[in-house]
Design an enzyme around this catalytic site. Sequence first.
Site: not given
Length: 98
Positions: A15, A44, A62
């Site tokens: 995270r 993000e 990701h």
Amino acid sequence: MLALGKDGIIVNIARGALIDEKELVRCLMEGEIGGAGLDVFENEPNVPEELFPLENVVLSPHAASLTSHRIYDVCERVAERLEAFFSSKLPSTPVLND
């Protein structure tokens, strides 16, 4: 972060908020840590632009959940839930509303 030292490399694939991003950028730019491998970011999809030119940083989108096995599992769950819904049955993993 300073405990890593000049040869230490930090990797974050969990995270973005787990790491103080401003401190990470500062440590990387000042050479206080050796490098970073990141595929998650605090805000993000925004990535700190200061990271782009750094030679000691690897940035990646990701994609941990985008494996073929994971996609197959998701499709199986969706099909099972749709079948349960249209058969007036409860799905095997119902959403509970407390």
